[in-house]
Design a protein around this motif. Structure first.
Motif, PDB file in Angstrom:
ATOM      1  N   TRP A  26       0.809  -1.223   0.000  1.00  8.38           N
ATOM      2  CA  TRP A  26       0.000   0.000   0.000  1.00  8.38           C
ATOM      3  C   TRP A  26       0.846   1.279   0.000  1.00  8.38           C
ATOM      4  O   TRP A  26       0.324   2.366  -0.160  1.00  8.38           O
ATOM      5  CB  TRP A  26      -0.956   0.016   1.195  1.00  8.38           C
ATOM      6  N   GLU A  27       2.150   1.138   0.162  1.00  9.01           N
ATOM      7  CA  GLU A  27       3.030   2.297   0.156  1.00  9.01           C
ATOM      8  C   GLU A  27       3.394   2.671  -1.289  1.00  9.01           C
ATOM      9  O   GLU A  27       3.242   1.874  -2.211  1.00  9.01           O
ATOM     10  CB  GLU A  27       4.297   2.000   0.959  1.00  9.01           C
ATOM     11  N   THR A  28       3.881   3.884  -1.467  1.00  7.64           N
ATOM     12  CA  THR A  28       4.261   4.360  -2.790  1.00  7.64           C
ATOM     13  C   THR A  28       5.401   3.517  -3.344  1.00  7.64           C
ATOM     14  O   THR A  28       6.455   3.403  -2.715  1.00  7.64           O
ATOM     15  CB  THR A  28       4.687   5.840  -2.728  1.00  7.64           C
ATOM     16  N   GLN A  29       5.179   2.934  -4.515  1.00  4.08           N
ATOM     17  CA  GLN A  29       6.148   2.056  -5.167  1.00  4.08           C
ATOM     18  C   GLN A  29       5.623   1.668  -6.529  1.00  4.08           C
ATOM     19  O   GLN A  29       4.484   1.952  -6.845  1.00  4.08           O
ATOM     20  CB  GLN A  29       6.397   0.806  -4.299  1.00  4.08           C
ATOM     21  N   ILE A  30       6.452   1.023  -7.303  1.00  5.24           N
ATOM     22  CA  ILE A  30       6.033   0.435  -8.576  1.00  5.24           C
ATOM     23  C   ILE A  30       6.045  -1.070  -8.383  1.00  5.24           C
ATOM     24  O   ILE A  30       7.066  -1.651  -8.002  1.00  5.24           O
ATOM     25  CB  ILE A  30       6.987   0.818  -9.723  1.00  5.24           C
ATOM     26  N   SER A  31       4.925  -1.696  -8.638  1.00 11.02           N
ATOM     27  CA  SER A  31       4.829  -3.152  -8.562  1.00 11.02           C
ATOM     28  C   SER A  31       4.860  -3.674  -9.989  1.00 11.02           C
ATOM     29  O   SER A  31       4.060  -3.252 -10.830  1.00 11.02           O
ATOM     30  CB  SER A  31       3.529  -3.547  -7.867  1.00 11.02           C
ATOM     31  N   TYR A  32       5.778  -4.578 -10.274  1.00  9.73           N
ATOM     32  CA  TYR A  32       5.954  -5.056 -11.645  1.00  9.73           C
ATOM     33  C   TYR A  32       6.077  -6.578 -11.670  1.00  9.73           C
ATOM     34  O   TYR A  32       6.891  -7.151 -10.941  1.00  9.73           O
ATOM     35  CB  TYR A  32       7.207  -4.431 -12.264  1.00  9.73           C
ATOM     36  N   GLU A  33       5.256  -7.204 -12.505  1.00 10.98           N
ATOM     37  CA  GLU A  33       5.311  -8.658 -12.706  1.00 10.98           C
ATOM     38  C   GLU A  33       6.270  -8.946 -13.861  1.00 10.98           C
ATOM     39  O   GLU A  33       6.036  -8.483 -14.984  1.00 10.98           O
ATOM     40  CB  GLU A  33       3.933  -9.215 -13.060  1.00 10.98           C
ATOM     41  N   THR A  34       7.330  -9.676 -13.585  1.00 14.89           N
ATOM     42  CA  THR A  34       8.286  -9.991 -14.644  1.00 14.89           C
ATOM     43  C   THR A  34       7.665 -10.981 -15.636  1.00 14.89           C
ATOM     44  O   THR A  34       6.763 -11.745 -15.287  1.00 14.89           O
ATOM     45  CB  THR A  34       9.599 -10.567 -14.080  1.00 14.89           C
ATOM     46  N   LYS A  35       8.176 -10.934 -16.860  1.00 14.62           N
ATOM     47  CA  LYS A  35       7.642 -11.759 -17.941  1.00 14.62           C
ATOM     48  C   LYS A  35       8.714 -12.744 -18.425  1.00 14.62           C
ATOM     49  O   LYS A  35       9.903 -12.508 -18.223  1.00 14.62           O
ATOM     50  CB  LYS A  35       7.186 -10.849 -19.079  1.00 14.62           C
ATOM     51  N   PRO A  36       8.298 -13.842 -19.054  1.00 14.85           N
ATOM     52  CA  PRO A  36       9.260 -14.852 -19.495  1.00 14.85           C
ATOM     53  C   PRO A  36      10.367 -14.320 -20.406  1.00 14.85           C
ATOM     54  O   PRO A  36      11.511 -14.760 -20.312  1.00 14.85           O
ATOM     55  CB  PRO A  36       8.395 -15.874 -20.242  1.00 14.85           C
ATOM     56  N   ASP A  37      10.059 -13.353 -21.270  1.00 15.81           N
ATOM     57  CA  ASP A  37      11.076 -12.847 -22.195  1.00 15.81           C
ATOM     58  C   ASP A  37      12.121 -11.969 -21.512  1.00 15.81           C
ATOM     59  O   ASP A  37      13.100 -11.570 -22.131  1.00 15.81           O
ATOM     60  CB  ASP A  37      10.428 -12.099 -23.369  1.00 15.81           C
ATOM     61  N   GLU A  38      11.947 -11.685 -20.238  1.00 14.03           N
ATOM     62  CA  GLU A  38      12.884 -10.843 -19.491  1.00 14.03           C
ATOM     63  C   GLU A  38      13.892 -11.650 -18.662  1.00 14.03           C
ATOM     64  O   GLU A  38      14.774 -11.078 -18.038  1.00 14.03           O
ATOM     65  CB  GLU A  38      12.096  -9.922 -18.551  1.00 14.03           C
ATOM     66  N   ALA A  39      13.770 -12.962 -18.688  1.00 15.02           N
ATOM     67  CA  ALA A  39      14.594 -13.820 -17.835  1.00 15.02           C
ATOM     68  C   ALA A  39      16.092 -13.576 -17.982  1.00 15.02           C
ATOM     69  O   ALA A  39      16.833 -13.662 -16.993  1.00 15.02           O
ATOM     70  CB  ALA A  39      14.279 -15.290 -18.103  1.00 15.02           C
ATOM     71  N   HIS A  40      16.550 -13.268 -19.177  1.00 12.82           N
ATOM     72  CA  HIS A  40      17.979 -13.068 -19.408  1.00 12.82           C
ATOM     73  C   HIS A  40      18.301 -11.670 -19.931  1.00 12.82           C
ATOM     74  O   HIS A  40      19.353 -11.452 -20.538  1.00 12.82           O
ATOM     75  CB  HIS A  40      18.515 -14.138 -20.364  1.00 12.82           C
ATOM     76  N   ASP A  41      17.394 -10.738 -19.681  1.00 13.76           N
ATOM     77  CA  ASP A  41      17.626  -9.359 -20.125  1.00 13.76           C
ATOM     78  C   ASP A  41      17.041  -8.375 -19.106  1.00 13.76           C
ATOM     79  O   ASP A  41      15.897  -7.932 -19.240  1.00 13.76           O
ATOM     80  CB  ASP A  41      17.014  -9.128 -21.508  1.00 13.76           C
TER      81      ASP A  41
END
Length: 110
Positions: A26-41
């Motif tokens: 609930w605090e100020t932040q960016i919540s980001y779900e990583t994706k499969p194409d980002e595994a090595h980048d």
């Protein structure tokens, strides 16, 4: 080349890691779900979150990775906003954007 403040990157990593671990949903932040194409980048995550590829160390620290070539698992990352990131950079003396660096230190540190 060595940065003028040789511990800046370490301190920056540590601050981002603490931010990621301690910030509540609930605090100020960016919540980001990583994706499969980002595994090595990690730079791809940086591009999608911050609009530039320079912040891969933020992604690495938030994910708890030890090495840049370590695979990024699919998970939710808690990341600082631009303003929070800027404050952490100032506090630790670290700058990742090349155009904000000169002579081995941040331009704003002069």
């Amino acid at each position: 080349m060595i940065d003028k403040n040789s511990t800046a990157a370490k301190n920056f990593y540590k601050e981002i890691r603490l931010f990621s671990e301690r910030t509540k949903s609930w605090e100020t932040q960016i919540s980001y779900e990583t994706k499969p194409d980002e595994a090595h980048d990690l730079t791809l995550v940086s591009q999608r979150v911050y609009g530039r590829r320079d912040e891969f160390l933020v992604i690495m620290a938030a994910a708890g990775l030890d090495m840049v070539d370590q695979a990024l698992p699919q998970k939710r990352l808690t990341l600082p906003t631009e303003a929070q990131l800027y404050a952490i950079k100032r506090r630790t003396g670290f700058e990742s954007k090349a155009d904000s660096r000169f002579n081995f230190s941040p331009t704003w540190a002069a």
